[in-house]
Scaffold this motif. Sequence first.
Motif, PDB file in Angstrom:
ATOM      1  N   ALA A   1      39.220  32.645  49.170  1.00  0.00           N
ATOM      2  CA  ALA A   1      40.562  32.156  48.849  1.00  0.00           C
ATOM      3  C   ALA A   1      41.163  33.028  47.756  1.00  0.00           C
ATOM      4  N   HIS A   2      42.159  33.799  48.136  1.00  0.00           N
ATOM      5  CA  HIS A   2      42.782  34.698  47.176  1.00  0.00           C
ATOM      6  C   HIS A   2      44.146  35.111  47.710  1.00  0.00           C
ATOM      7  N   ASP A   3      45.031  35.522  46.831  1.00  0.00           N
ATOM      8  CA  ASP A   3      46.317  36.051  47.238  1.00  0.00           C
ATOM      9  C   ASP A   3      46.709  37.130  46.228  1.00  0.00           C
ATOM     10  N   LYS A   4      47.700  37.925  46.591  1.00  0.00           N
ATOM     11  CA  LYS A   4      48.002  39.104  45.781  1.00  0.00           C
ATOM     12  C   LYS A   4      48.857  38.811  44.557  1.00  0.00           C
ATOM     13  N   ASP A   5      49.710  37.791  44.638  1.00  0.00           N
ATOM     14  CA  ASP A   5      50.658  37.607  43.529  1.00  0.00           C
ATOM     15  C   ASP A   5      51.018  36.145  43.288  1.00  0.00           C
ATOM     16  N   ARG A   6      50.170  35.220  43.763  1.00  0.00           N
ATOM     17  CA  ARG A   6      50.518  33.818  43.600  1.00  0.00           C
ATOM     18  C   ARG A   6      49.404  33.088  42.861  1.00  0.00           C
ATOM     19  N   GLU A   7      49.222  31.814  43.160  1.00  0.00           N
ATOM     20  CA  GLU A   7      48.334  30.955  42.373  1.00  0.00           C
ATOM     21  C   GLU A   7      46.903  31.486  42.291  1.00  0.00           C
ATOM     22  N   GLY A   8      46.314  31.853  43.459  1.00  0.00           N
ATOM     23  CA  GLY A   8      44.942  32.323  43.458  1.00  0.00           C
ATOM     24  C   GLY A   8      44.748  33.575  42.622  1.00  0.00           C
ATOM     25  N   HIS A   9      45.709  34.464  42.671  1.00  0.00           N
ATOM     26  CA  HIS A   9      45.670  35.718  41.900  1.00  0.00           C
ATOM     27  C   HIS A   9      45.518  35.423  40.403  1.00  0.00           C
ATOM     28  N   TYR A  10      46.360  34.537  39.887  1.00  0.00           N
ATOM     29  CA  TYR A  10      46.337  34.250  38.449  1.00  0.00           C
ATOM     30  C   TYR A  10      45.172  33.333  38.069  1.00  0.00           C
ATOM     31  N   ASN A  11      44.759  32.455  38.981  1.00  0.00           N
ATOM     32  CA  ASN A  11      43.611  31.599  38.688  1.00  0.00           C
ATOM     33  C   ASN A  11      42.345  32.432  38.501  1.00  0.00           C
ATOM     34  N   LEU A  12      42.122  33.413  39.386  1.00  0.00           N
ATOM     35  CA  LEU A  12      40.930  34.250  39.263  1.00  0.00           C
ATOM     36  C   LEU A  12      40.990  35.124  38.008  1.00  0.00           C
ATOM     37  N   ALA A  13      42.176  35.662  37.701  1.00  0.00           N
ATOM     38  CA  ALA A  13      42.311  36.468  36.492  1.00  0.00           C
ATOM     39  C   ALA A  13      42.028  35.631  35.247  1.00  0.00           C
ATOM     40  N   SER A  14      42.533  34.410  35.246  1.00  0.00           N
ATOM     41  CA  SER A  14      42.299  33.520  34.106  1.00  0.00           C
ATOM     42  C   SER A  14      40.823  33.157  33.985  1.00  0.00           C
ATOM     43  N   ALA A  15      40.184  32.884  35.135  1.00  0.00           N
ATOM     44  CA  ALA A  15      38.756  32.524  35.101  1.00  0.00           C
ATOM     45  C   ALA A  15      37.915  33.676  34.567  1.00  0.00           C
ATOM     46  N   LEU A  16      38.234  34.901  34.984  1.00  0.00           N
ATOM     47  CA  LEU A  16      37.511  36.075  34.486  1.00  0.00           C
ATOM     48  C   LEU A  16      37.706  36.225  32.980  1.00  0.00           C
TER      49      LEU A  16
ATOM     50  N   SER B   1      31.732  34.432  26.444  1.00  0.00           N
ATOM     51  CA  SER B   1      30.493  35.230  26.445  1.00  0.00           C
ATOM     52  C   SER B   1      29.548  34.824  27.571  1.00  0.00           C
ATOM     53  N   ASP B   2      30.109  34.395  28.711  1.00  0.00           N
ATOM     54  CA  ASP B   2      29.307  34.008  29.870  1.00  0.00           C
ATOM     55  C   ASP B   2      29.313  35.172  30.858  1.00  0.00           C
ATOM     56  N   ALA B   3      28.299  36.039  30.755  1.00  0.00           N
ATOM     57  CA  ALA B   3      28.269  37.260  31.567  1.00  0.00           C
ATOM     58  C   ALA B   3      28.142  36.941  33.056  1.00  0.00           C
ATOM     59  N   ASP B   4      27.313  35.948  33.403  1.00  0.00           N
ATOM     60  CA  ASP B   4      27.115  35.621  34.814  1.00  0.00           C
ATOM     61  C   ASP B   4      28.417  35.121  35.443  1.00  0.00           C
ATOM     62  N   ALA B   5      29.119  34.269  34.730  1.00  0.00           N
ATOM     63  CA  ALA B   5      30.384  33.752  35.257  1.00  0.00           C
ATOM     64  C   ALA B   5      31.413  34.869  35.393  1.00  0.00           C
ATOM     65  N   ALA B   6      31.447  35.762  34.397  1.00  0.00           N
ATOM     66  CA  ALA B   6      32.400  36.870  34.466  1.00  0.00           C
ATOM     67  C   ALA B   6      32.120  37.760  35.668  1.00  0.00           C
TER      68      ALA B   6
ATOM     69  N   TYR C   1      30.677  36.821  38.418  1.00  0.00           N
ATOM     70  CA  TYR C   1      31.022  36.043  39.621  1.00  0.00           C
ATOM     71  C   TYR C   1      32.519  36.134  39.914  1.00  0.00           C
ATOM     72  N   TRP C   2      33.350  35.883  38.885  1.00  0.00           N
ATOM     73  CA  TRP C   2      34.798  35.898  39.120  1.00  0.00           C
ATOM     74  C   TRP C   2      35.288  37.315  39.410  1.00  0.00           C
ATOM     75  N   LEU C   3      34.646  38.311  38.806  1.00  0.00           N
ATOM     76  CA  LEU C   3      34.979  39.701  39.118  1.00  0.00           C
ATOM     77  C   LEU C   3      34.700  40.002  40.588  1.00  0.00           C
ATOM     78  N   ALA C   4      33.529  39.562  41.063  1.00  0.00           N
ATOM     79  CA  ALA C   4      33.178  39.792  42.471  1.00  0.00           C
ATOM     80  C   ALA C   4      34.123  39.037  43.397  1.00  0.00           C
ATOM     81  N   ARG C   5      34.446  37.795  43.039  1.00  0.00           N
ATOM     82  CA  ARG C   5      35.390  37.018  43.862  1.00  0.00           C
ATOM     83  C   ARG C   5      36.711  37.754  44.009  1.00  0.00           C
ATOM     84  N   ALA C   6      37.210  38.298  42.902  1.00  0.00           N
ATOM     85  CA  ALA C   6      38.493  38.991  42.935  1.00  0.00           C
ATOM     86  C   ALA C   6      38.417  40.251  43.791  1.00  0.00           C
ATOM     87  N   LEU C   7      37.357  41.026  43.619  1.00  0.00           N
ATOM     88  CA  LEU C   7      37.233  42.281  44.370  1.00  0.00           C
ATOM     89  C   LEU C   7      37.053  42.023  45.859  1.00  0.00           C
ATOM     90  N   VAL C   8      36.198  41.064  46.210  1.00  0.00           N
ATOM     91  CA  VAL C   8      35.982  40.741  47.626  1.00  0.00           C
ATOM     92  C   VAL C   8      37.261  40.187  48.248  1.00  0.00           C
TER      93      VAL C   8
END
Length: 325
Positions: free
Chosen positions: A249-264, A271-276, A278-285
């Motif tokens: 679930a992702h989009d280029k310029d709407r809710e999902g885009h900013y939610n993933l950026a905020s989560a990262l 300082s949660d490296a594993d979570a960072a 995860y969200w980095l991989a979610r965004a790239l995939v």
Amino acid sequence: MSDLFGTPPLGEKPSGLQNEDGDVHRPLADRLRPRHLNEVMGQDHLLSQDAPLGRMVALGKVSSLILWGPPGTGKTTIARLLADVGGFAFVQISAILSGVADLKKIFEAASLQKRAGRSTLLFVDEIHRFNRSQQDSFLPHVEDGTITLVGATTENPSFEINGALLSRMQVLVLHRLDAAALDALLVRAEQLMERPLPVQDGARAALLAMADGDGRYLLNCAEALFDLAGEEPVDEAGLARLLQRRAPAHDKDREGHYNLASALHKSLRGSDADAALYWLARALVGGEDPKFILRRLVRFASEDVGLADPQALVQALAAKDAYQF
């Protein structure tokens, strides 16, 4: 008609257990669509007796609403059921398929209904797809009570809905369905199909995780399993072969885009490296532009780390240069 929060009338089965003529041609998710508000899963914070919609039902009065939530959480179903509360004439349109001419016809018909003593509940799916001038056309009709407007959106209403229209509506947030609600949906599907879902326990848990809170997606997957699985229950590997994997679930310029950026960003801040990671991989995939992520990392290194580690900005800029090169 039964009380929308009570049990169905004597002799009437819950909607999830009805299998009428012609149902075989309808998707399972549509056949299991609730006919009473007490059958709606996972939204007790809105539908319980002391919650906003619960109080509206008790009073028999529905105000104009924005239903904001992810796909498959019951927005359309709730709007349909609310029309029964006050005996509304129910009209449903999609902002993707409708234009100004369609709205004018609806407003004229609603005015006739009003003169005849009946109110109209207009449900607009994907209301954020209407432009500002189209949204403004609702204002006088909502203001004078010609229509009660219920809009559904997956996008943040503060960004997508005119302030003047928002001031006349109440925003209600629907949550993703939790594991218990999703499993209850599967049980209802099994009752309707009169046989258990042909999956092993591990595959059933994987299917619930795959749905990610989307009830419609879960029921579509369940229907595919009922149709495609053989005699023996499938395991997790068999589930992956039959259903493949869900697109992230992702989009280029709407809710999902900013939610993933905020989560990262917040994972790094905590300082949660594993979570960072995860969200980095979610965004790239999901297809995010790596340059956008790199700009986030540069901002984080500058604003959040700063002088605590002066090398953070150097490393972030080096990563940016390496990627561009």
